[in-house]
Every structure is written in C-alpha cells, then in structure tokens.
Scaffold this motif. Structure first.
Motif, mmCIF file in Angstrom:
data_model
loop_
_atom_site.group_PDB
_atom_site.id
_atom_site.type_symbol
_atom_site.label_atom_id
_atom_site.label_comp_id
_atom_site.label_asym_id
_atom_site.label_seq_id
_atom_site.Cartn_x
_atom_site.Cartn_y
_atom_site.Cartn_z
ATOM 1 N N VAL A 46 0.831 -1.203 0.000
ATOM 2 C CA VAL A 46 0.000 0.000 0.000
ATOM 3 C C VAL A 46 0.865 1.253 0.000
ATOM 4 O O VAL A 46 1.981 1.257 0.519
ATOM 5 C CB VAL A 46 -0.959 0.032 1.208
ATOM 6 N N VAL A 47 0.307 2.309 -0.593
ATOM 7 C CA VAL A 47 0.889 3.648 -0.523
ATOM 8 C C VAL A 47 -0.271 4.628 -0.390
ATOM 9 O O VAL A 47 -1.427 4.291 -0.685
ATOM 10 C CB VAL A 47 1.725 4.009 -1.778
ATOM 11 N N PRO A 107 -10.698 8.635 1.609
ATOM 12 C CA PRO A 107 -11.065 8.879 3.008
ATOM 13 C C PRO A 107 -12.285 9.773 3.170
ATOM 14 O O PRO A 107 -12.946 9.740 4.208
ATOM 15 C CB PRO A 107 -9.811 9.535 3.595
ATOM 16 N N GLY A 108 -12.597 10.557 2.147
ATOM 17 C CA GLY A 108 -13.742 11.451 2.261
ATOM 18 C C GLY A 108 -15.048 10.859 1.797
ATOM 19 O O GLY A 108 -16.110 11.415 2.066
ATOM 20 N N ALA A 109 -15.006 9.713 1.088
ATOM 21 C CA ALA A 109 -16.232 9.165 0.514
ATOM 22 C C ALA A 109 -16.485 7.700 0.853
ATOM 23 O O ALA A 109 -17.634 7.252 0.839
ATOM 24 C CB ALA A 109 -16.209 9.327 -1.009
ATOM 25 N N ASP A 110 -15.444 6.951 1.162
ATOM 26 C CA ASP A 110 -15.604 5.507 1.348
ATOM 27 C C ASP A 110 -15.804 5.083 2.798
ATOM 28 O O ASP A 110 -15.932 3.886 3.065
ATOM 29 C CB ASP A 110 -14.370 4.769 0.791
ATOM 30 N N PHE A 111 -15.842 6.042 3.716
ATOM 31 C CA PHE A 111 -15.957 5.698 5.131
ATOM 32 C C PHE A 111 -17.029 6.559 5.783
ATOM 33 O O PHE A 111 -16.897 7.771 5.857
ATOM 34 C CB PHE A 111 -14.623 5.902 5.844
ATOM 35 N N ALA A 112 -18.098 5.910 6.229
ATOM 36 C CA ALA A 112 -19.201 6.619 6.867
ATOM 37 C C ALA A 112 -19.198 6.462 8.380
ATOM 38 O O ALA A 112 -19.903 7.182 9.083
ATOM 39 C CB ALA A 112 -20.542 6.135 6.308
ATOM 40 N N ARG A 168 -3.901 3.545 -1.747
ATOM 41 C CA ARG A 168 -3.813 2.752 -2.974
ATOM 42 C C ARG A 168 -3.278 1.364 -2.634
ATOM 43 O O ARG A 168 -2.218 1.233 -2.041
ATOM 44 C CB ARG A 168 -2.889 3.429 -3.982
ATOM 45 N N VAL A 169 -4.041 0.338 -3.008
ATOM 46 C CA VAL A 169 -3.646 -1.047 -2.779
ATOM 47 C C VAL A 169 -3.160 -1.623 -4.102
ATOM 48 O O VAL A 169 -3.915 -1.676 -5.075
ATOM 49 C CB VAL A 169 -4.812 -1.889 -2.233
ATOM 50 N N MET A 170 -1.898 -2.057 -4.136
ATOM 51 C CA MET A 170 -1.298 -2.586 -5.356
ATOM 52 C C MET A 170 -1.028 -4.077 -5.189
ATOM 53 O O MET A 170 -0.383 -4.501 -4.220
ATOM 54 C CB MET A 170 -0.001 -1.836 -5.665
ATOM 55 N N TRP A 218 -8.560 1.488 -4.737
ATOM 56 C CA TRP A 218 -8.347 2.789 -4.096
ATOM 57 C C TRP A 218 -9.400 3.016 -3.024
ATOM 58 O O TRP A 218 -10.553 2.602 -3.159
ATOM 59 C CB TRP A 218 -8.441 3.902 -5.134
ATOM 60 N N TYR A 219 -8.995 3.731 -1.975
ATOM 61 C CA TYR A 219 -9.921 4.109 -0.903
ATOM 62 C C TYR A 219 -9.834 5.617 -0.669
ATOM 63 O O TYR A 219 -8.758 6.148 -0.365
ATOM 64 C CB TYR A 219 -9.602 3.356 0.389
#
Length: 203
Positions: free
Chosen positions: A17-18, A41-46, A25-27, A38-39
């Motif tokens: 990850v980076v 932080p502003g949209a994928d975590f509620a 980003r998960v490679m 990709w994750y």
C-alpha cells in the motif's frame, strides 16, 4: 509482506500500500495498475465500522504449511487454501477455511501424506467440506499486520471519527440540557407557591 482480501472477488492476494493525494492505494503483486484498488477517506468511510472493516482486509502473509510441521495444526485452526476456480489449476485463488479433522499418515520430513478435512468460510465453496493435501494449505498468522503506511492511514480515520463523535456529543448536550431531578422540580414548585400573587400582591 502483507495479504489483502480484494473487493472484486473476496480472495486473498499479496499486496502493498501507498498513500497518494490522501487516498489509500492497494497494489497487487504480479498485477497491472488497472487492478489496483483505491480508498477515498472522504467518501468511502461513513463510520468507524467502515474503518475496521478495511483493517480486517489486511493481514500478514500466510506461509505454506511445512511438510515436517503438519502435526502443529489442530481442528478449529484457521487456514488459507488454494482453490481451483472452475477446476482450472491455472486460476488458483486463496480463500480462508477452518480445519475440521486430520487423517495422519506416516511420512518423512520432505513429503507429507496427511489429508486435511476443511470447511470453507470464504469464496465460491463457502460452507462446503473438502479433503485436501498439504500442498494447498497455508497457515493464517495470529498476530496483526504491522505496516506503517496502512496504520497511519487507518489511525487518522479513527481519530477523525472520534473527534466528530465528541463534537456531536457536546452539541447534543448543549441543545438538550440535563433535566432537573425530582427533588429540584419540587423545590421550584414550592418556591412558586410561596411567591406573591402578581395581581393582588397577596401571598
């Protein structure tokens, strides 16, 4: 080295990850950039639950079960097994399973002939029982993954949600003050009874 359970097929892969522009980003090992996940932080975590769900997708690399150490595994142990999708040995994917029983067989240190009955807990055969050989068995580490990049990303999200929760709690307490106790309410009513009548001036 770490493993990651992909969102695309819920199988386990070697990965690293980076953080780029704030995104995680998960490679995947031996894969092109198109396969990266990709994750945001502003949209994928509620909620904090979403953060912990992502944390659970990572773990230390699962080493193959050594031929000389097959006696170390016990029923109930969590394993990771190679699963041949559609019977195609060229398309092996790794999913978790639980060891049910072991049929011990006499063997040397270089070749284990034991058979392992497992119950799949993930993947297309989830819930099914299979009998497999040691060549497809990997051991799931019990200690958590220690990766500084991943830890910093997840810890920042955890801290953000904790701060948001604290702010919301403080705002709620200001908007909804603590109700008076029964004793305090009686005291207020008693003082009103003793107060002079505003129209007559009589007690």
């Amino acid at each position: 080295r770490m493993e990651y359970r992909a969102r695309s097929d819920e199988a386990w892969y070697g990965a690293r990850v980076v953080v780029q522009d704030g995104w995680l980003r998960v490679m995947f090992e031996n894969s092109t950039e198109d396969a990266d996940e990709w994750y945001n932080p502003g949209a994928d975590f509620a909620s904090l639950g979403d953060v912990e769900a992502l944390r659970a997708r990572f773990r230390r690399e699962c080493p193959p079960l050594d031929h000389a150490r097959c006696g170390d595994v016990r029923p109930g142990d969590k394993l990771c097994l190679a699963c041949d999708i559609h019977g195609d040995v060229e398309e092996l994917k790794y999913y978790d399973a639980v060891l049910e029983t072991v049929e011990r067989a006499a063997h040397g240190v270089e070749q284990c002939a034991c058979r392992f009955t497992v119950r799949w807990t993930e993947g297309p055969r989830s819930g099914c029982l299979d009998k497999v050989g040691i060549e497809v068995v990997c051991c799931v580490p019990k200690s958590p993954i220690q990766d500084p990049v991943l830890s910093e990303f997840l810890d920042d999200l955890t801290k953000r949600f904790a701060e948001d929760q604290g702010t919301a709690t403080a705002a709620s307490q200001q908007a909804d003050p603590t109700p008076m106790s029964e004793e305090e309410l009686c005291g207020v009513l008693l003082s009103l009874k003793r107060a002079p009548n505003s129209s007559t001036g009589k007690p």
